[in-house]
Design an enzyme around this catalytic site. Structure first.
Site, PDB file in Angstrom:
ATOM      1  N   TYR A   7      -1.859  -0.965  10.866  1.00 27.88           N
ATOM      2  CA  TYR A   7      -1.496  -1.438   9.554  1.00 27.88           C
ATOM      3  C   TYR A   7      -0.936  -0.873   8.457  1.00 27.88           C
ATOM      4  O   TYR A   7       0.000  -1.218   7.750  1.00 27.88           O
ATOM      5  CB  TYR A   7      -3.008  -0.648   9.194  1.00 27.88           C
ATOM      6  CG  TYR A   7      -3.711  -0.664   7.157  1.00 27.88           C
ATOM      7  CD1 TYR A   7      -3.868  -2.095   6.959  1.00 27.88           C
ATOM      8  CD2 TYR A   7      -3.538  -0.043   6.195  1.00 27.88           C
ATOM      9  CE1 TYR A   7      -3.632  -2.373   5.554  1.00 27.88           C
ATOM     10  CE2 TYR A   7      -3.012  -0.202   4.771  1.00 27.88           C
ATOM     11  CZ  TYR A   7      -3.956  -1.324   4.868  1.00 27.88           C
ATOM     12  OH  TYR A   7      -3.971  -1.931   3.126  1.00 27.88           O
ATOM     13  N   SER A  27       0.723  -1.360  -0.116  1.00 24.78           N
ATOM     14  CA  SER A  27       0.268  -0.349   0.425  1.00 24.78           C
ATOM     15  C   SER A  27       1.013   1.082   0.032  1.00 24.78           C
ATOM     16  O   SER A  27       2.461   0.861   0.692  1.00 24.78           O
ATOM     17  CB  SER A  27      -0.920   0.260   1.303  1.00 24.78           C
ATOM     18  OG  SER A  27      -1.439   1.299   1.428  1.00 24.78           O
TER      19      SER A  27
END
Length: 279
Positions: free
Chosen positions: A156, A143
């Site tokens: 995360y 990401s």
């Protein structure tokens, strides 16, 4: 020269929805034999039926990526079925929205097990297979949050930073082996990610800035499968964020603080408007 994908075998984790589902459909459309792995078996069956209806070939293997022996079983089953694995696409993961203070050790452990350790175990299990073949391709879906951490997404982001580091190290270690390692870094994507993520912030969490479709990310992954490259940031403006953060992290800190401030102001204005006139 672009790789001919017809007849290749690809494992896709997190294949029951979002980027994983769209990647499975796209690869199957290229003639790839796809192996669908995720926890939700009914959703996997739906994806497999879509692939079958389009003339493709799919095998479903329900797998909890947080359980190492299930991940290892996945690799064994694919080898037993197809006698090879050409592509491993590590895509499984979920989100957690919470401040660092509110994130528990158990929270961090669970999200690491799914988002990072599951991919690590899959890579360890598939490498002997790919070495024996003399070739293979590992594609890790990280990401932009693995390049620049976001507030209230520390845990995360940590999993995605870990996946970036693993990919970079592995890529150099495997140089000359015939095994490629690629990293995909999407920005905010229109999937169920925000709806199913654990949210401790006390407010609705929405993506910030432009949102990509899962299909756009899937096309980038298929492009990598055809022509291996070290890394792709799928949303071009996000590349500027990564560069600016390397040059001036303080500037990006400021921009993120301003974004949080504006979001709070909008919520307060919305709450005030909903309350109506005072008495």
């Amino acid at each position: 020269m672009a790789e001919d994908l017809r007849g290749k075998v690809a494992i896709i984790t997190g294949a029951s929805s979002g980027i994983g589902k769209e990647t499975a459909l796209a690869l199957a459309g290229e003639g790839v034999r796809v192996v669908l792995a995720a926890r939700r078996e009914p959703r996997l069956r739906e994806v497999a039926e879509m692939i079958d209806a389009r003339g493709g070939q799919a095998l479903i293997v329900p797998t909890d990526m947080s359980v190492p022996h299930e991940v290892e079983r996945l690799i064994r089953m694919v080898v037993e079925r197809f006698q090879r694995i050409d592509l491993l696409i590590n895509n499984a993961g979920y989100g957690l929205f919470a401040s660092i203070e509110e994130t528990t050790t158990d929270d961090l452990r669970r999200i690491m097990e799914v988002n990072f350790i599951g991919a690590f175990v899959a890579i360890k299990a598939v490498l002997p297979v790919m070495r024996q073949q003399g070739r293979g391709h590992i594609i890790n879906v990280a990401s932009v949050a693995g390049k620049r951490a976001l507030p209230y997404s520390g845990a995360y982001s940590a999993t995605k930073f870990a996946l970036v580091a693993l990919s970079e190290s592995l890529r150099v270690e495997l140089a000359g082996s015939g095994i490629d390692v690629s990293l995909v870094c999407p920005a905010a994507t229109a999937t169920e990610f925000f709806q199913v993520a654990e949210n401790r912030t006390g407010r609705r969490v929405r993506p910030v800035g432009p949102v990509q479709s899962a299909g756009e990310v899937a096309r980038a992954i298929v492009g990598l499968a055809r022509r291996p490259r070290p890394e792709v940031i799928t949303f071009k403006p996000a590349r500027a964020l990564v560069v600016l953060n390397a040059v001036s992290p303080r500037m990006i800190d400021w921009a993120m603080r301003q974004s949080i401030k504006r979001a709070r102001q909008r919520r307060e204005e919305s709450t005030a408007a909903g309350a109506g006139p005072g008495v």
